[in-house]
Design a protein around this motif. Structure first.
Motif, PDB file in Angstrom:
ATOM      1  N   UNK A 181       1.248  -0.854  -0.011  1.00 55.20           N
ATOM      2  CA  UNK A 181      -0.192   0.217  -0.081  1.00 55.20           C
ATOM      3  C   UNK A 181       0.785   1.431   0.318  1.00 55.20           C
ATOM      4  N   UNK A 182       1.121   1.487  -1.408  1.00 57.40           N
ATOM      5  CA  UNK A 182       1.838   3.015  -0.891  1.00 57.40           C
ATOM      6  C   UNK A 182       1.528   3.737  -0.745  1.00 57.40           C
ATOM      7  N   UNK A 183       1.646   5.040   0.450  1.00 56.75           N
ATOM      8  CA  UNK A 183       1.273   5.791   0.884  1.00 56.75           C
ATOM      9  C   UNK A 183       2.227   7.457   0.621  1.00 56.75           C
ATOM     10  N   UNK A 184       3.906   6.758   0.037  1.00 56.74           N
ATOM     11  CA  UNK A 184       4.829   7.723  -0.436  1.00 56.74           C
ATOM     12  C   UNK A 184       5.124   7.535  -1.656  1.00 56.74           C
ATOM     13  N   UNK A 185       5.568   8.778  -2.253  1.00 55.54           N
ATOM     14  CA  UNK A 185       6.073   9.097  -3.981  1.00 55.54           C
ATOM     15  C   UNK A 185       7.610   9.379  -4.022  1.00 55.54           C
ATOM     16  N   UNK A 186       8.406   9.572  -3.902  1.00 57.75           N
ATOM     17  CA  UNK A 186       9.863   9.549  -4.092  1.00 57.75           C
ATOM     18  C   UNK A 186      10.810   9.178  -5.428  1.00 57.75           C
ATOM     19  N   UNK A 187      11.243  10.316  -5.888  1.00 52.07           N
ATOM     20  CA  UNK A 187      12.589  10.649  -7.251  1.00 52.07           C
ATOM     21  C   UNK A 187      14.092  10.352  -6.829  1.00 52.07           C
ATOM     22  N   UNK A 188      14.210   9.353  -7.033  1.00 52.89           N
ATOM     23  CA  UNK A 188      15.361   8.765  -6.701  1.00 52.89           C
ATOM     24  C   UNK A 188      16.553   8.480  -7.477  1.00 52.89           C
ATOM     25  N   UNK A 189      16.830   8.637  -8.048  1.00 56.91           N
ATOM     26  CA  UNK A 189      18.191   7.966  -9.119  1.00 56.91           C
ATOM     27  C   UNK A 189      18.783   6.968  -8.548  1.00 56.91           C
ATOM     28  N   UNK A 190      18.692   6.701  -6.918  1.00 57.33           N
ATOM     29  CA  UNK A 190      19.421   5.514  -6.430  1.00 57.33           C
ATOM     30  C   UNK A 190      19.058   4.400  -6.963  1.00 57.33           C
ATOM     31  N   UNK A 191      17.710   4.387  -7.393  1.00 60.37           N
ATOM     32  CA  UNK A 191      16.229   3.455  -7.110  1.00 60.37           C
ATOM     33  C   UNK A 191      15.875   2.696  -8.303  1.00 60.37           C
ATOM     34  N   UNK A 192      15.782   1.911  -9.027  1.00 62.46           N
ATOM     35  CA  UNK A 192      15.029   1.245 -10.038  1.00 62.46           C
ATOM     36  C   UNK A 192      13.480   1.925 -10.138  1.00 62.46           C
ATOM     37  N   UNK A 193      12.961   1.885 -11.419  1.00 61.64           N
ATOM     38  CA  UNK A 193      11.674   2.554 -10.871  1.00 61.64           C
ATOM     39  C   UNK A 193      10.615   1.839 -10.235  1.00 61.64           C
ATOM     40  N   UNK A 194       9.725   1.708  -9.920  1.00 63.03           N
ATOM     41  CA  UNK A 194       8.521   1.860  -9.083  1.00 63.03           C
ATOM     42  C   UNK A 194       8.926   0.517  -8.005  1.00 63.03           C
ATOM     43  N   UNK A 195      10.077   1.313  -7.375  1.00 66.02           N
ATOM     44  CA  UNK A 195      11.028   0.155  -6.428  1.00 66.02           C
ATOM     45  C   UNK A 195      10.417   0.774  -5.083  1.00 66.02           C
ATOM     46  N   UNK A 196       9.989   0.260  -4.318  1.00 66.33           N
ATOM     47  CA  UNK A 196       9.300   0.640  -3.313  1.00 66.33           C
ATOM     48  C   UNK A 196      11.106   0.203  -2.219  1.00 66.33           C
ATOM     49  N   UNK A 197      11.186   1.359  -1.671  1.00 66.50           N
ATOM     50  CA  UNK A 197      12.009   2.648  -0.668  1.00 66.50           C
ATOM     51  C   UNK A 197      12.254   2.555   1.096  1.00 66.50           C
ATOM     52  N   UNK A 198      11.121   2.063   1.284  1.00 64.91           N
ATOM     53  CA  UNK A 198      11.127   2.198   2.675  1.00 64.91           C
ATOM     54  C   UNK A 198       9.915   1.205   2.941  1.00 64.91           C
ATOM     55  N   UNK A 199       9.679   1.072   4.735  1.00 66.08           N
ATOM     56  CA  UNK A 199       8.704   0.084   5.062  1.00 66.08           C
ATOM     57  C   UNK A 199       8.249   1.398   6.196  1.00 66.08           C
ATOM     58  N   UNK A 200       6.713   1.641   5.953  1.00 64.06           N
ATOM     59  CA  UNK A 200       6.661   1.910   7.257  1.00 64.06           C
ATOM     60  C   UNK A 200       5.764   1.245   8.320  1.00 64.06           C
ATOM     61  N   UNK A 201       5.014   0.628   8.015  1.00 65.11           N
ATOM     62  CA  UNK A 201       3.817  -0.937   8.443  1.00 65.11           C
ATOM     63  C   UNK A 201       4.555  -1.638   8.283  1.00 65.11           C
ATOM     64  N   UNK A 202       4.601  -3.005   8.557  1.00 62.36           N
ATOM     65  CA  UNK A 202       5.218  -4.256   7.801  1.00 62.36           C
ATOM     66  C   UNK A 202       3.339  -5.343   7.584  1.00 62.36           C
ATOM     67  N   UNK A 203       3.778  -5.602   6.989  1.00 60.03           N
ATOM     68  CA  UNK A 203       2.413  -5.862   6.317  1.00 60.03           C
ATOM     69  C   UNK A 203       2.456  -7.558   6.131  1.00 60.03           C
ATOM     70  N   UNK A 204       1.617  -8.338   6.631  1.00 56.37           N
ATOM     71  CA  UNK A 204       1.511  -9.862   6.938  1.00 56.37           C
ATOM     72  C   UNK A 204       0.442 -10.652   5.971  1.00 56.37           C
ATOM     73  N   UNK A 205       0.863 -11.606   5.803  1.00 57.62           N
ATOM     74  CA  UNK A 205      -0.013 -12.656   4.519  1.00 57.62           C
ATOM     75  C   UNK A 205       0.026 -14.056   6.122  1.00 57.62           C
ATOM     76  N   UNK A 206      -1.946 -14.714   5.696  1.00 64.77           N
ATOM     77  CA  UNK A 206      -1.817 -15.735   6.586  1.00 64.77           C
ATOM     78  C   UNK A 206      -1.843 -16.592   5.468  1.00 64.77           C
ATOM     79  N   UNK A 207      -1.408 -17.523   5.411  1.00 66.50           N
ATOM     80  CA  UNK A 207      -1.488 -18.746   4.025  1.00 66.50           C
ATOM     81  C   UNK A 207      -1.173 -17.984   2.861  1.00 66.50           C
ATOM     82  N   UNK A 208      -2.857 -18.018   2.189  1.00 65.99           N
ATOM     83  CA  UNK A 208      -2.584 -17.670   0.317  1.00 65.99           C
ATOM     84  C   UNK A 208      -3.272 -16.288   0.806  1.00 65.99           C
TER      85      UNK A 208
END
Length: 220
Positions: A181-208
């Motif tokens: 769930x993208x809550x912030x967008x940033x332009x950064x030459x150190x990362x590729x296109x559409x890459x997650x750079x930071x995680x504010x809250x960890x997500x979890x999955x149960x089975x599938x």
């Protein structure tokens, strides 16, 4: 003289025969030819009767054969009842099997929904453990209380993993709306296109299925 006597005798015989024929005709007695004709006619009549009787027997035989092989044997009422009950039992068994499968599927779905609901309520506790342990300085990590909290946290995470709960990988991964769930967008030459750079809250999955999406910052 003798010749005259012989002729007279022959004539007498002929006359006697003629008279006999006339008498026979007068009396109605059949002649030899008529007898022969009557015998032939009688034989023809007998042959005709035999033929008619033979044809009649053949027709009777065909008719009985049609009745024997052409007519369907009527089922006994007991056999019909057995077939009816067997068909009904088969249908009921099929319906019960479908009901059992549907019930098991519904129970599994209800169990999964209930488990996700419980996990979703536990995740804030996990978040608080991580925030608290993350705020501990290097000099305090040897503190027995802090070490005890770390042990409780590790035990909690191990238990969640054993029941099928796993954290969603985010940082350095390509953004996927199914998991992130993208809550912030940033332009950064150190990362590729559409890459997650930071995680504010960890997500979890149960089975599938996803219990909670990762809250992330996406570059480019």
């Amino acid at each position: 003289m003798e010749n005259n006597q012989e002729k007279s005798q022959e004539e007498m015989v002929k006359e006697a025969v003629e008279e006999a024929k006339k008498a026979a005709e007068a009396s109605g007695a059949p002649s030899e030819d008529e007898k022969a004709a009557d015998e032939v006619a009688s034989e023809d009549a007998e042959n005709t009767e035999d033929t008619e009787e033979g044809q009649k027997e053949m027709e009777d035989s065909k008719e009985s054969g049609k009745k024997l092989f052409g007519k369907k044997n009527k089922k006994d009422k007991k056999d019909e009842k057995i077939e009816e009950l067997t068909d009904r039992l088969t249908r009921q068994m099929a319906e019960f099997d479908n009901f059992r499968k549907r019930t098991e599927k519904e129970k599994s779905h209800m169990y999964e929904v209930g488990a996700k609901d419980i996990i979703d309520k536990i995740l804030p506790v996990v978040d608080n453990f991580e925030r608290g342990l993350g705020a501990v300085g290097e000099e305090e990590k040897e503190n027995p209380f802090v070490q005890g909290m770390e042990m409780v946290y590790k035990q909690l995470m191990t238990t969640l993993e054993e029941v099928g709960v796993k954290p969603i990988e985010a940082v350095g991964k390509e953004f996927d709306p199914e998991f992130h769930n993208a809550v912030m967008h940033v332009e950064d030459e150190n990362f590729g296109e559409n890459i997650v750079t930071e995680e504010f809250q960890k997500g979890y999955a149960y089975r599938d299925s996803i219990v909670r999406h990762s809250m992330v910052k996406v570059a480019n």
